[in-house]
Structures are given as structure tokens and as C-alpha cells.
Enzyme design. Structure first.
Site, mmCIF file in Angstrom:
data_model
loop_
_atom_site.group_PDB
_atom_site.id
_atom_site.type_symbol
_atom_site.label_atom_id
_atom_site.label_comp_id
_atom_site.label_asym_id
_atom_site.label_seq_id
_atom_site.Cartn_x
_atom_site.Cartn_y
_atom_site.Cartn_z
ATOM 1 N N TYR A 97 4.615 5.309 -2.259
ATOM 2 C CA TYR A 97 4.851 6.604 -1.642
ATOM 3 C C TYR A 97 6.289 6.727 -1.138
ATOM 4 O O TYR A 97 6.883 7.806 -1.176
ATOM 5 C CB TYR A 97 3.869 6.820 -0.489
ATOM 6 C CG TYR A 97 2.428 6.839 -0.939
ATOM 7 C CD1 TYR A 97 1.876 7.968 -1.526
ATOM 8 C CD2 TYR A 97 1.623 5.716 -0.800
ATOM 9 C CE1 TYR A 97 0.556 7.991 -1.945
ATOM 10 C CE2 TYR A 97 0.305 5.718 -1.216
ATOM 11 C CZ TYR A 97 -0.224 6.861 -1.786
ATOM 12 O OH TYR A 97 -1.527 6.871 -2.211
ATOM 13 N N TYR B 10 0.819 -1.207 0.000
ATOM 14 C CA TYR B 10 0.000 0.000 0.000
ATOM 15 C C TYR B 10 0.854 1.258 0.000
ATOM 16 O O TYR B 10 0.474 2.278 -0.565
ATOM 17 C CB TYR B 10 -0.908 0.010 1.244
ATOM 18 C CG TYR B 10 -2.231 -0.687 1.057
ATOM 19 C CD1 TYR B 10 -3.401 0.028 0.851
ATOM 20 C CD2 TYR B 10 -2.309 -2.077 1.099
ATOM 21 C CE1 TYR B 10 -4.620 -0.620 0.691
ATOM 22 C CE2 TYR B 10 -3.521 -2.738 0.946
ATOM 23 C CZ TYR B 10 -4.670 -1.999 0.735
ATOM 24 O OH TYR B 10 -5.866 -2.641 0.565
#
Length: 691
Positions: free
Chosen positions: A459, A455
Site C-alpha cells: 500500500y 502487510y
């Protein structure tokens, strides 16, 4: 050929009268509409014969040449605007005036980013110098700080430090200082605070002064810093870089349609600084203080956590370790997005300025988010709810930071954690449009759709080096994610924002110190298993051995040990020395930094630097070198195998323990061995030791 001359008959009075009558009728009907001034050749600067206003700026000169009658209007917008900001708006205003007229051009000038830039400049302006002689002396330079270059800022810092030193010396000669018998040092410190007050620069130890805890020694250090050119240069450069980027955000140069995350100037300066840093590293070596052994500094940096690839891998290992612990104990995960209210944002994603922008910087927004998170953590602690994970700070397209948080928690605490976080995230401006949908998002991690690490992996890569994101598109900007990684890194560097932070778990500093003891075993039942877990890179096992993912700091099994050293201002600075187990005490201390290194220039001598590749140095040997050579010869004489770490251990006067039977040490230029079983000392000639 003979020329012929023809004589015209004279004009009669009747004809003259008729001509005059015709000309009079023409001028009565048409002549009054003809130009009354002579026609001149068109010039690039039609007002060259006119004297320009005394306060005309470089930005305004082309506009004044083009439309001098509008000078009084546009001057109030451009008079105090730095050239690197105002040049674009001046060109845009001039072209609009030619194409669409004064009304459209003047409307643009009222609604463009220049008014926002004026608000930003007011935040940094020196409004009231008061008793500050420094502000009065350097008012002009400090007021125009953003338009200076770095060399000018360095010169200004040196001038202010010298001036400040003279002010302090003169204050010591005043009656105010001499008549203050009880607080001599404090009176000087208060005088220094008066000088810094209008400059918006915080004095050293000001927090201690506010709490009435400042000591005389701290005051002496503070005055020494205020008289140091380097201290002032660092402060002014920091303020200079903040102001320039803040003005770029206000002018709309930082947004999706211009330059996302950071201005083009900021990204260019960041790249140039990276290049200079790399060149400097290539010309430096680290040198062993005791032996003179040297290694190239750039190679050591590439092997450290300063390498983006190594930093990214370490973060992924830690994330995966937390996920393994969560799976083992049945914790549930959530992916949280925390965003600031709209007044902290400067521009819409679709384009255009946000009207209620409060002129804050990304640092101000980061401070707001940290405050919200501190309240959340305090509330969770009061209710006994433990969470662990990571948070990542990254910018929106206009440079405003927001957080992505990956946390794990007990299943029974999931709803309560969601409620607490949402309530604090929406406490400020909860009724503004889009607040409920966009300010806080809490998404449960579904193991069927992928791992928790997956997930947040994108990032992490986006905020470091863009690894494996060459084919990914940025949702914020619509551009390639790998290309945008440079802008994100430049943004974090400019504003000094911490991008990654661990929530809960064991400290990573101990992990890194233990990994310096690679391949070694220590005779300590508490530290040795933690060392083994760190050595193999098992973050889950390391965290469990340290007390678990929800362990409190005071209950950690292995901690970092510090020693105090003094810097150039005789200020105590803590530096890492090793690790120890608090449950055992000081006896468990293990030094992880036996060798003292210094940075030296490669070209400081005629010969090339000493290294493992080229050891043909002509430098004269020191007594330490002779002592080291003597120890090496003695160990070779008795066929004792050793490594550099153990050799330095002996040179430091410490003992080396071989299994549980033999102890070796270097005493009075002699090699001594003690048999722990038979209590004899000497050198057994028939034993080959291997450490």
C-alpha cells in the site's frame, strides 16, 4: 444528309377525354400519398435556413441541427452543463436517438450523470448575492468558473482583488465607519465578510472571529490578504480544480470502467504540472546569503524527502522500527480497513451509479473518516489504551477515500480495541446492506505468515511510486499497480489529502532535523544519544530514547525549536531553527540550520553560477566575502583543519569547543584560543587541530 420532319396527327377529343379520366383515377388512388413538398438535396445541417434559439449552447448545436423538435426537452439538461462534461453525453444522446429512437434516448438523458452534475453545480452556485457587491459584479465569471482556463482564473483573481481593495477604501469613507468610534477595524472586517459570504471562500482569521478572539493586527493582515491578487488567485484556482474534478466524478468519468481514482484530465494536468515544476527546478539555484556559494536546486530536491524513493524508504524504516519495538515488548499487531458508508461513494465497482450518493467530494469523505478516528482515539485515551502504528489513506476506484491502518497494542487490549473501533465505524448507517462485512475489517497479524511491515508495504508503494509492483494487479481496478500509482498520486494532489500519518511514537520532524547534523557529536547527555540513533537510521532506538512508542507529546526528550519571522503581510510565521531538550531548557538548544539559503535564478547574470564545480565567478566580493577569506587564511596559517559547518559557526560569532580543553572563537577580526585548563589565550604554534 437532309433531315426529315415527321408530323404527328392531332389528338382527338375522345383520346383526350380517355387520358384525363385515366390520370384522374390515378391521383384519386395514389396521388394523395405522394410528397407535397419538393425534394431537396440532403444537407449536413438540414436546419440551416431556420433561425437557432437565442440560448443555444455549443453542446446543443449538433443536436438542434439533427433533431430540432426535441430542443425543448434536451435543453434543460445541457443549458448549464460545462462543455468538457456535456460533450460526451450530447454525442451519446444523438447516436441513441438515431439508432433506437426518442424513447431510449430520452430515458438515457434522464438517468445519466447529467442530473448528478446539476446537483453538484447547485452546491457551488451563488444563490443569493445579498449585500455582496463582489458577487454581483463578478456573478457571470464565478458562476461559470469550471469552464474557464487557468489564465482566465488568474485574471479573475486580479480583478476581484483590485475591486475588493476599492470597496474597502470606499467603506472607510462611509458614515457607518466614521460613526463607529469603538470598533473601527472590526466594522471593516464585518464588511469584508459580507462580500465573501456568497462566494463560499473563508476569510483569513475567520475562526478567531467566531470565537471572538480576533485582534486588530489580525484584521489588518486579513484586509491586506483580501486586497492581494495572489491570495485570490490561489483561492479561485483551488475552487476551480475542486469543481472540475467533482463534476467529473458526478458524470462517471472517475470509476473503474473509465479512469480509476482520478479523471484523465486531472492526471494529465498533474503530469504537466510535474513537468513544469521540474523545468523550474532545473533553472534555479540555492545561494548562501553570507558567501554567495550556489548549488543546483534540483540536485538538493532529489536528495531530500521530496524524492518519492527517499520518502518511501523513510516510511519503511519507521514501520520496521515500530515492528521491532512491538516484537521486543510482546505487542500484537492488527491490520484494519476503515470505509465510509455507501452514500459517500458515487459508482459501483461493477459499473453504474449509486443511487443514494450524497454528492460529496473525496475531501468530505476524508473529513468524515477523520471525525470517526478522532472519536476512536478519544475513547481509547479515556480508557487508558495506548496504540501506535501508521495509517494510509487511498482511494476506491471512484475516488472515495478509505483507510488502511496498521497498529500495535498490548495483547490484553486487543478485543477492547476491536470493539471500540467497530462501534464508531458502524455508528452511521449501520443497517445498510453490506455494512457489517465491508465497512470495518480487523485482521490479526500472524507472524508465521509474514512480518507486519510486509502487510502494508504494497500500500505504501502503490501510493508513492509503484516500486516493485510492475507484476502486481490492482484489486480495485484490475490494472497494473505501478501504472495506477500515478493516478493515486494525482488524486491526492488534487484533493489535498494526506496519504500517510503516524499514530503515536516520536515525531519524525525531530528525526529529520537531527539527521541534518550527520556525523557530529554534541556535548549534551540527552540529545547526543538521540542524535546517534537518528544518524544511523535506527527508528526503534530513536523512539525508545525519545520516551517510547506510547510516549505523550509533552514527555518527549528532544523537541524542535522554532523562531518567528514575518512574511509579506507582516504575519508571524514559525520556522524551524534547531532542537532542544525540554528537561534541560534553552541552554540545550542546538542550531541545525546555520546557513541561510535563498533561491535565485541560474541565468540572472552573464557568468555561470558559483558552485563546487565551477567557482570562476566574476561577481564583486562583498565585505562578508572578505571577512570569510580572512578567517580561512588565519586558520590555514596555524594549520587548523575545519569544515564548512564550523567555519560558518565562527563567522556567526559563536565559540567552537575542542574536546574539553580548548575553546576557539573569532573576536574583533582575530583568532582567539582559550585553554580551559590553564586559563590562557593565544595561538599555540606547534599544535595541529582537527575538528
Amino acid at each position: 444528309m437532309t433531315p426529315t420532319t415527321q408530323t404527328l396527327s392531332p389528338i382527338t377529343n375522345r383520346v383526350k377525354h380517355a387520358l384525363f379520366s385515366t390520370m384522374r383515377d390515378f391521383y384519386d388512388r395514389v396521388g394523395k400519398y405522394l410528397p407535397t413538398t419538393p425534394i431537396r438535396q440532403k444537407s449536413q445541417y438540414p436546419n440551416r435556413d431556420r433561425r437557432p434559439p437565442a440560448d443555444l449552447t455549443v453542446i446543443e448545436r449538433p443536436l438542434w441541427e439533427q433533431i430540432p423538435h426535441e430542443y425543448n426537452y434536451f435543453h434543460r439538461f445541457f443549458s448549464d452543463t460545462p462543455q468538457f462534461i456535456g460533450s460526451y453525453f450530447a454525442r451519446k444522446y444523438g447516436s441513441l436517438y438515431q439508432e433506437r429512437g426518442s424513447r431510449a434516448a430520452n430515458t438515457y438523458l434522464r438517468t445519466c450523470g447529467l442530473t448528478r452534475c446539476a446537483e453538484v453545480q447547485r452546491k457551488y452556485s451563488i444563490n443569493n448575492a445579498g449585500k455582496s457587491l463582489v458577487a454581483q459584479q463578478f456573478y457571470k465569471q464565478l458562476s461559470s468558473l469550471p469552464i474557464l482556463d487557468k489564465n482566465d482564473v488568474d485574471e479573475l483573481g486580479a480583478d476581484i482583488s483590485s475591486y475588493m481593495q476599492n470597496l474597502i477604501v470606499k467603506f472607510l469613507e462611509t458614515d457607518e465607519f466614521k460613526l463607529n468610534f469603538f470598533d473601527h477595524e472590526l466594522s471593516v472586517y464585518k464588511f469584508a465578510l459580507e462580500q465573501l459570504a456568497p462566494l463560499k471562500i473563508t476569510a483569513p482569521y475567520f475562526a478567531d472571529y467566531q470565537q471572538d478572539k480576533i485582534t486588530n493586527h489580525q484584521i489588518v493582515i486579513a484586509l491586506a490578504k483580501l486586497s492581494d491578487a495572489k491570495w485570490w488567485q490561489n483561492k479561485l484556482k483551488r475552487q476551480w480544480s475542486f469543481q472540475r474534478e467533482h463534476l467529473a466524478i458526478a458524470a462517471g468519468q472517475v470509476q473503474k470502467s473509465a479512469s480509476p481514482y482520478a479523471s484523465r484530465t486531472c492526471v494529465g494536468e498533474w503530469r504537466e504540472q510535474k513537468r513544469k515544476n521540474r523545468e523550474w527546478l532545473k533553472n534555479q539555484c540555492i545561494e548562501n546569503v553570507d558567501t554567495g556559494e550556489q548549488f543546483e536546486l534540483v540536485l538538493q530536491v532529489d536528495k531530500s524527502n521530496a524524492n518519492p524513493a527517499i520518502r518511501r524508504c523513510e516510511l519503511m524504516i519507521r514501520l520496521r522500527g515500530f515492528e521491532d519495538i512491538a516484537n521486543e515488548y510482546g505487542y500484537v499487531g492488527a491490520f484494519i480497513t476503515l470505509t465510509a458508508p455507501s452514500k459517500y461513494h458515487s459508482a459501483h465497482t461493477s459499473g453504474g451509479f449509486i443511487k443514494n450518493w450524497n454528492s460529496c467530494t473525496p475531501r468530505d469523505t476524508q473529513k468524515y473518516l477523520c471525525g470517526v478516528w478522532a472519536k476512536i482515539r478519544a475513547k481509547l485515551n479515556r480508557e487508558g489504551i495506548r496504540i501506535f502504528g501508521f495509517r494510509i489513506a487511498e482511494p476506491h476506484h471512484d475516488g472515495t477515500p478509505h483507510w488502511h491502518i496498521l497498529v500495535f497494542m498490548c495483547p490484553n487490549d486487543r478485543d477492547r480495541v476491536d470493539l471500540i473501533m467497530r462501534s464508531y465505524a458502524l455508528r452511521e448507517d449501520p443497517l445498510e446492506p453490506g455494512a457489517q462485512a465491508n465497512r470495518f475489517k480487523f485482521v490479526d497479524i500472524d507472524p508465521a505468515r509474514g512480518s507486519a511491515t510486509g502487510y502494508i508495504a504494497k500500500y505504501i508503494s502503490k501510493n508513492i511510486d509503484g516500486y516493485q509492483l510492475g507484476n502486481e494487479i490492482d484489486d480495485e481496478t484490475g490494472q497494473n499497480l505501478r501504472d495506477m500509482a500515478k493516478n493515486v498520486t494525482a488524486w491526492a494532489s488534487r484533493w489535498g489529502i494526506r496519504q500517510f500519518q503516524q499514530i503515536g511514537g516520536a515525531p519524525v520532524t525531530v528525526w529529520r532535523e537531527l539527521r541534518r547534523l550527520s556525523g557530529q557529536r554534541v556535548e549534551n547527555p540527552v540529545i547526543d544519544p538521540v542524535l546517534a540513533a537518528a544518524d544511523v537510521g535506527d527508528w526503534a532506538a530513536y523512539t525508545q530514547l525519545q520516551g517510547g512508542a506510547t510516549v505523550e507529546r509533552r514527555q518527549i526528550a528532544v523537541r524542535v525549536s522554532y523562531e518567528e519571522e514575518q512574511n509579506q503581510f507582516e504575519e508571524s510565521v514559525k520556522k524551524i531553527r534547531g532542537v532542544f531538550a525540554p528537561i534541560i531548557g534553552a541552554a540545550s538548544f542546538i542550531c541545525t540550520r546555520l546557513i541561510k539559503w535563498v533561491i535565485v535564478s541560474k541565468n540572472r547574470g552573464a557568468s555561470p553560477p558559483w558552485s563546487s564545480v565551477n567557482n570562476c565567478t566574476e561577481v564583486k566580493k562583498s565585505p562578508q566575502d572578505d571577512r570569510r577569506e580572512k578567517v580561512i587564511n588565519e586558520l590555514k596559517k596555524y594549520q587548523i583543519n575545519y569544515n564548512p559547518h564550523q567555519l560558518n559557526h565562527l563567522l556567526a560569532g559563536r565559540e567552537l569547543k575542542f574536546s574539553d580543553k580548548l575553546l576557539i572563537t573569532w573576536v574583533k577580526d582575530k583568532l582567539a584560543v582559550i585553554d580551559l585548563r590553564q586559563k590562557w589565550s593565544g595561538i599555540p604554534p606547534d599544535i595541529e587541530w582537527s575538528f
